[in-house]
Design a protein around this motif. Structure first.
Motif, short mmCIF file in Angstrom:
data_model
loop_
_atom_site.label_atom_id
_atom_site.label_comp_id
_atom_site.label_asym_id
_atom_site.label_seq_id
_atom_site.Cartn_x
_atom_site.Cartn_y
_atom_site.Cartn_z
N HIS A 1 0.83 -1.22 0.00
CA HIS A 1 0.00 0.00 0.00
C HIS A 1 0.86 1.26 0.00
CE1 HIS A 1 -2.91 3.00 1.60
NE2 HIS A 1 -3.66 2.43 0.66
N PRO A 2 1.84 1.41 0.92
CA PRO A 2 2.68 2.61 0.85
C PRO A 2 3.45 2.72 -0.47
CG PRO A 2 3.26 1.29 2.79
CD PRO A 2 2.14 0.60 2.09
N PHE A 3 3.88 1.58 -1.01
CA PHE A 3 4.61 1.60 -2.28
C PHE A 3 3.73 2.16 -3.40
CE2 PHE A 3 6.45 -0.14 -6.14
CZ PHE A 3 7.81 -0.01 -5.91
N LEU A 4 2.48 1.69 -3.44
CA LEU A 4 1.55 2.14 -4.47
C LEU A 4 1.20 3.62 -4.31
CD1 LEU A 4 -0.93 -0.87 -4.58
CD2 LEU A 4 0.69 -0.21 -6.37
N MET A 5 1.11 4.09 -3.08
CA MET A 5 0.68 5.46 -2.82
C MET A 5 1.83 6.48 -2.77
SD MET A 5 -2.46 4.96 -2.84
CE MET A 5 -3.52 6.11 -2.03
N ILE A 6 3.07 5.99 -2.78
CA ILE A 6 4.21 6.90 -2.72
C ILE A 6 5.07 6.78 -3.99
CG2 ILE A 6 6.35 7.49 -1.50
CD1 ILE A 6 4.91 6.49 1.09
#
Length: 165
Positions: A107-112
């Motif tokens: 999730h953080p990878f996709l959103m950052i």
């Protein structure tokens, strides 16, 4: 020269390699409204621009593929006045193939990371749209996607605590 222990060497070799490929990019929706021209306003004005950014990500039916959307809303008003000069809305998407990212880090990878890859293209589109709309080109400052992500997490946590109380 430091020697690596066999355990460290094995751990480094078995750590999954992160693979990320941009499969495509596209404008899902775009709108530019030159309010100043519609009202017949002329003359020199000093614009103030407010930028809102929203992010969204979703899994695609194909394994390891994701769609990430960056939604920008720009509102330009005349400095010291409430007169709107222009409105710009842009929904820009990227299709990504991602492998090797731990489930708890996806999730953080996709959103950052994904929006960070899309941002230079998005910046160019905004610059061209505003210039072609009769205004000086808007060159967006870099967006801190890490801060955006953290702020959203804190907002959601505060909202959860508020509903539980």
């Amino acid at each position: 020269m430091a020697d690596e222990s066999p355990a460290e060497n094995t751990a480094a070799q078995t750590a999954p390699q992160i693979q990320m490929r941009v499969l495509g990019q596209f404008i899902r929706d775009m709108s530019f409204e030159n309010v100043m021209a519609q009202k017949g306003v002329s003359g020199d004005v000093q614009p103030e621009i407010a930028v809102q950014v929203n992010l969204d990500a979703k899994k695609r039916p194909t394994e390891h593929q994701y769609e990430v959307a960056v939604k920008l809303n720009l509102t330009s008003k005349a400095k010291g006045m409430e007169d709107v000069l222009f409105l710009c809305e842009l929904d820009y998407c990227g299709l990504f193939h991602i492998e090797g990212v731990a489930e708890d880090q996806l999730h953080p990878f996709l959103m950052i990371e994904c929006p960070r890859m899309l941002f230079p293209f998005l910046r160019r589109i905004v610059s061209d749209i505003t210039r072609d709309g009769g205004f000086p080109p808007v060159n967006l400052d870099n967006i801190d996607f890490v801060a955006l992500y953290r702020n959203e997490l804190m907002r959601r946590q505060a909202e959860t605590e508020k509903t539980e109380a």
